[in-house]
Motif scaffolding. Structure first.
Motif, PDB file in Angstrom:
ATOM      1  N   ARG A 206     -11.483  -2.570  -2.675  1.00 10.33           N
ATOM      2  CA  ARG A 206     -12.042  -2.352  -4.008  1.00 10.33           C
ATOM      3  C   ARG A 206     -13.365  -1.608  -3.985  1.00 10.33           C
ATOM      4  NH1 ARG A 206      -9.590  -4.338  -8.407  1.00 10.33           N
ATOM      5  NH2 ARG A 206      -7.762  -5.646  -8.031  1.00 10.33           N
ATOM      6  N   ASP A 207     -13.990  -1.465  -2.824  1.00 10.89           N
ATOM      7  CA  ASP A 207     -15.184  -0.625  -2.766  1.00 10.89           C
ATOM      8  C   ASP A 207     -14.829   0.836  -2.496  1.00 10.89           C
ATOM      9  OD1 ASP A 207     -14.532  -0.563  -0.079  1.00 10.89           O
ATOM     10  OD2 ASP A 207     -16.463  -1.312   0.622  1.00 10.89           O
ATOM     11  N   LEU A 208     -13.536   1.121  -2.329  1.00  9.84           N
ATOM     12  CA  LEU A 208     -13.032   2.483  -2.154  1.00  9.84           C
ATOM     13  C   LEU A 208     -13.620   3.180  -0.933  1.00  9.84           C
ATOM     14  CD1 LEU A 208     -13.019   3.630  -5.886  1.00  9.84           C
ATOM     15  CD2 LEU A 208     -11.100   2.869  -4.513  1.00  9.84           C
ATOM     16  N   SER A 209     -13.979   2.405   0.057  1.00  3.88           N
ATOM     17  CA  SER A 209     -14.587   2.990   1.254  1.00  3.88           C
ATOM     18  C   SER A 209     -13.547   3.565   2.208  1.00  3.88           C
ATOM     19  CB  SER A 209     -15.420   1.930   1.991  1.00  3.88           C
ATOM     20  OG  SER A 209     -14.613   0.807   2.333  1.00  3.88           O
ATOM     21  N   THR A 210     -12.333   3.038   2.186  1.00  2.00           N
ATOM     22  CA  THR A 210     -11.283   3.524   3.069  1.00  2.00           C
ATOM     23  C   THR A 210      -9.995   3.716   2.290  1.00  2.00           C
ATOM     24  OG1 THR A 210     -10.572   1.298   3.712  1.00  2.00           O
ATOM     25  CG2 THR A 210     -12.294   2.333   5.060  1.00  2.00           C
ATOM     26  N   PHE A 211      -9.008   4.282   2.956  1.00  3.97           N
ATOM     27  CA  PHE A 211      -7.758   4.649   2.288  1.00  3.97           C
ATOM     28  C   PHE A 211      -6.677   4.736   3.349  1.00  3.97           C
ATOM     29  CE2 PHE A 211      -4.844   8.155   1.298  1.00  3.97           C
ATOM     30  CZ  PHE A 211      -4.424   7.853   0.017  1.00  3.97           C
ATOM     31  N   GLN A 212      -5.582   4.043   3.144  1.00  2.00           N
ATOM     32  CA  GLN A 212      -4.453   4.147   4.056  1.00  2.00           C
ATOM     33  C   GLN A 212      -3.188   4.479   3.274  1.00  2.00           C
ATOM     34  OE1 GLN A 212      -4.057   1.115   7.195  1.00  2.00           O
ATOM     35  NE2 GLN A 212      -5.972   0.221   6.465  1.00  2.00           N
ATOM     36  N   HIS A 213      -2.528   5.520   3.705  1.00  2.00           N
ATOM     37  CA  HIS A 213      -1.239   5.903   3.137  1.00  2.00           C
ATOM     38  C   HIS A 213      -0.200   5.574   4.201  1.00  2.00           C
ATOM     39  CE1 HIS A 213       1.258   9.145   0.835  1.00  2.00           C
ATOM     40  NE2 HIS A 213       1.971   8.069   1.138  1.00  2.00           N
ATOM     41  N   LEU A 214       0.504   4.466   3.995  1.00  2.00           N
ATOM     42  CA  LEU A 214       1.424   3.952   4.998  1.00  2.00           C
ATOM     43  C   LEU A 214       2.867   4.360   4.700  1.00  2.00           C
ATOM     44  CD1 LEU A 214      -0.008   0.305   5.189  1.00  2.00           C
ATOM     45  CD2 LEU A 214      -0.685   2.308   6.533  1.00  2.00           C
ATOM     46  N   HIS A 215       3.680   4.294   5.728  1.00  2.00           N
ATOM     47  CA  HIS A 215       5.098   4.633   5.594  1.00  2.00           C
ATOM     48  C   HIS A 215       5.927   3.433   6.060  1.00  2.00           C
ATOM     49  CE1 HIS A 215       3.965   8.679   4.631  1.00  2.00           C
ATOM     50  NE2 HIS A 215       3.270   8.758   5.743  1.00  2.00           N
ATOM     51  N   PRO A 216       6.158   2.483   5.170  1.00  2.00           N
ATOM     52  CA  PRO A 216       6.902   1.278   5.553  1.00  2.00           C
ATOM     53  C   PRO A 216       8.375   1.581   5.789  1.00  2.00           C
ATOM     54  CG  PRO A 216       6.532   1.294   3.195  1.00  2.00           C
ATOM     55  CD  PRO A 216       5.775   2.477   3.751  1.00  2.00           C
ATOM     56  N   THR A 217       9.021   0.679   6.516  1.00  2.00           N
ATOM     57  CA  THR A 217      10.462   0.778   6.737  1.00  2.00           C
ATOM     58  C   THR A 217      11.141  -0.369   6.003  1.00  2.00           C
ATOM     59  OG1 THR A 217      10.266  -0.500   8.793  1.00  2.00           O
ATOM     60  CG2 THR A 217      10.199   1.904   8.976  1.00  2.00           C
ATOM     61  N   ARG A 218      12.361  -0.111   5.551  1.00  2.00           N
ATOM     62  CA  ARG A 218      13.085  -1.101   4.747  1.00  2.00           C
ATOM     63  C   ARG A 218      14.259  -1.674   5.543  1.00  2.00           C
ATOM     64  NH1 ARG A 218      17.536  -0.700   1.650  1.00  2.00           N
ATOM     65  NH2 ARG A 218      17.499   1.592   1.640  1.00  2.00           N
ATOM     66  N   ALA A 219      14.348  -2.993   5.551  1.00  2.00           N
ATOM     67  CA  ALA A 219      15.498  -3.665   6.146  1.00  2.00           C
ATOM     68  C   ALA A 219      16.649  -3.682   5.151  1.00  2.00           C
ATOM     69  CB  ALA A 219      15.131  -5.096   6.552  1.00  2.00           C
ATOM     70  N   ALA A 220      17.825  -4.007   5.632  1.00  2.00           N
ATOM     71  CA  ALA A 220      19.008  -3.997   4.773  1.00  2.00           C
ATOM     72  C   ALA A 220      18.893  -4.969   3.616  1.00  2.00           C
ATOM     73  CB  ALA A 220      20.250  -4.306   5.606  1.00  2.00           C
ATOM     74  N   ASP A 221      18.117  -6.045   3.794  1.00  5.93           N
ATOM     75  CA  ASP A 221      17.989  -7.041   2.726  1.00  5.93           C
ATOM     76  C   ASP A 221      16.929  -6.665   1.695  1.00  5.93           C
ATOM     77  OD1 ASP A 221      15.612  -7.470   4.050  1.00  5.93           O
ATOM     78  OD2 ASP A 221      15.916  -9.619   4.359  1.00  5.93           O
ATOM     79  N   GLY A 222      16.314  -5.486   1.839  1.00 11.10           N
ATOM     80  CA  GLY A 222      15.332  -5.028   0.866  1.00 11.10           C
ATOM     81  C   GLY A 222      13.892  -5.350   1.214  1.00 11.10           C
ATOM     82  N   THR A 223      13.652  -5.967   2.384  1.00 14.86           N
ATOM     83  CA  THR A 223      12.285  -6.280   2.802  1.00 14.86           C
ATOM     84  C   THR A 223      11.650  -5.066   3.469  1.00 14.86           C
ATOM     85  OG1 THR A 223      12.803  -8.623   3.148  1.00 14.86           O
ATOM     86  CG2 THR A 223      10.840  -7.755   4.242  1.00 14.86           C
ATOM     87  N   TRP A 224      10.484  -4.685   2.983  1.00 16.75           N
ATOM     88  CA  TRP A 224       9.723  -3.569   3.554  1.00 16.75           C
ATOM     89  C   TRP A 224       8.676  -4.123   4.511  1.00 16.75           C
ATOM     90  CZ3 TRP A 224      10.726   1.556   2.489  1.00 16.75           C
ATOM     91  CH2 TRP A 224      11.543   1.830   1.380  1.00 16.75           C
ATOM     92  N   SER A 225       8.360  -3.366   5.552  1.00 20.33           N
ATOM     93  CA  SER A 225       7.305  -3.773   6.478  1.00 20.33           C
ATOM     94  C   SER A 225       6.537  -2.551   6.956  1.00 20.33           C
ATOM     95  CB  SER A 225       7.882  -4.535   7.672  1.00 20.33           C
ATOM     96  OG  SER A 225       8.779  -3.727   8.400  1.00 20.33           O
ATOM     97  N   ALA A 226       5.221  -2.737   7.138  1.00 15.99           N
ATOM     98  CA  ALA A 226       4.355  -1.652   7.609  1.00 15.99           C
ATOM     99  C   ALA A 226       3.247  -2.248   8.460  1.00 15.99           C
ATOM    100  CB  ALA A 226       3.761  -0.883   6.430  1.00 15.99           C
TER     101      ALA A 226
END
Length: 322
Positions: free
Chosen positions: A126-146
Motif C-alpha cells: 500500500r505504500d506503492l514502493s514495489t511492484f510484482q507482475h507474476l505469472h501464476p500457473t493453474r491446476a486442473a481444479d482451478g487453483t492458481w499458484s505463484a
C-alpha cells in the motif's frame, strides 16, 4: 501481465470510486510484430485490454459512470478472488495460492486468454514502493499458484485480472495480503521525470490532468543512446500500470506505439486529482525490467507518509518477478 490508471487501466490500496479512460494497446501479430492499428491485443472487438476492471471498450472510453475502478472489490458480478492464505512472513519465500470462484461457488477453470495469459497477477504494497507482475500457473481444479517473496512487512494488495470464458467483459478483483515483520512507514519516493533501472534510463513526458485526456510518453535509453529494439512482452512493447496513492485503484493499459522504441506512448485520463505511481514494464535483451515513477497531477500535492516502507536496503524501484 507479467505480473497489477490500468493508466488507460502495477496493485495497490484500492478503495474509492473513479472512472478512467485510456488507450487500447496494440498486440503482437505473427512473427512477433505489433498488430495493425485498431487491434485490441487479442481481445474481442470492442472490449479492450480490460486491465482497469472496467475493461474499456475502445481507446478513450473507460468505466461507465458510477462504476468502481478495478481492484477495489474482492467480489464482482458473482466472481470472487479467494486467497488460500492471506497471512505471510515478509522476506520469506511463499507459494501464493488462490482461486477465482464463479457465480456457482465453484473454482473457475475456463478463461479467455488476454495478452498471452489466462490471468494476470499483480502484487503491491500500500505504500506503492514495489511492484510484482507474476505469472501464476493453474491446476486442473482451478487453483492458481505463484511463488514469490514480499520484500517488506506491511499490507499488500493482490490483483487478479482475467476474462472468464463465455463472458464479454473482464474483471480485476483485489484482495488484501498481510506480511508480518518490522513495519517502517515512509512517504512515496520522489522520482522526478527520469529513473534508472539496471543501466537503462526511462524518461517520462506528459501529465495526468483530472478529467482531461492526454498522452504519457516513456522513452528508454541506455548509455546515452535510444533503445530502438525493444522486444514484445505479453503482446506489446510496453505495459503500464498506474495505482492511485491512498486507495490503490488499479489501472492498466497497453501502448498506442507500434514501433519498438525508444518512445512508448499511452493515452490516459486521470479520474481525480491526486498522486499516482506508474510502473512501466519493458523488455530488452530478453529481460523484463520495471521503471517506477511517482506522478502527482498538476494540482495535487504529494501525500503524507501513512503506509509501510520497504525493509532497509530495499531499492527504490520496483521489483519485477517472472
Amino acid at each position: 501481465m507479467k505480473t497489477a490508471l490500468r493508466v488507460t487501466a502495477f496493485t495497490l490500496g484500492l478503495t474509492a470510486a473513479f472512472g478512467l479512460a485510456l488507450g487500447v494497446g496494440h498486440a503482437v501479430g505473427p512473427g512477433g510484430k505489433p498488430a495493425p492499428a485498431g487491434h485490441d491485443g487479442g481481445h474481442d472487438s470492442g472490449h479492450g485490454t480490460g486491465h482497469d476492471g472496467g475493461h474499456e471498450e475502445h481507446a478513450g472510453h473507460g468505466a461507465a459512470a458510477g462504476q468502481l475502478p478495478g481492484g477495489l472489490q474482492i467480489s464482482e458480478r458473482g466472481y470472487t478472488l479467494a486467497l488460500d492464505n492471506a497471512f505471510v512472513t515478509a522476506g520469506a519465500s511463499t507459494d501464493l495460492r488462490f482461486r477465482i470462484l464463479g457465480p456457482d461457488g465453484r473454482a473457475l477453470t475456463a478463461y479467455h486468454p488476454q495478452h498471452e495469459k489466462e490471468l494476470h497477477l499483480i502484487v503491491a504494497p500500500r505504500d506503492l514502493s514495489t511492484f510484482q507482475h507474476l505469472h501464476p500457473t493453474r491446476a486442473a481444479d482451478g487453483t492458481w499458484s505463484a511463488p514469490t517473496a514480499l520484500p517488506a512487512a506491511g499490507e499488500y494488495r493482490v490483483f487478479a485480472d482475467f476474462l472468464p470464458a463465455g463472458e464479454t467483459e473482464g474483471l480485476t478483483l483485489g484482495a488484501d495480503l498481510h506480511a508480518a515483520g518490522d513495519l517502517r512507514p515512509a512517504p512515496l519516493p520522489e522520482t522526478g521525470r527520469s529513473v534508472t533501472v539496471d543501466g537503462y534510463t526511462v524518461t517520462l513526458e506528459g501529465d495526468l490532468t483530472p478529467g482531461a485526456g492526454g498522452a504519457l510518453t516513456l522513452s528508454v535509453s541506455r548509455d546515452g543512446h535510444p533503445v530502438t529494439d525493444l522486444q514484445p512482452y505479453l503482446g506489446a512493447y510496453g505495459h503500464l500500470v498506474a495505482l492511485r496513492a491512498g486507495d490503490l485503484a488499479y489501472l492498466h493499459v497497453h501502448p498506442e506505439s507500434t514501433t519498438p522504441g525508444p518512445a512508448i506512448t499511452f493515452h490516459a485520463t486521470a479520474p481525480s486529482a491526486g498522486t499516482y505511481r506508474l510502473f512501466l514494464d519493458f523488455k530488452h535483451g530478453d529481460t523484463v525490467r520495471t521503471a517506477a515513477f511517482t506522478l502527482p497531477t498538476p494540482t495535487a500535492a504529494a501525500p503524507a507518509a501513512t503506509t509501510p516502507a520497504p525493509a532497509p536496503g530495499a531499492t527504490e524501484h520496483a521489483a519485477h518477478q517472472h
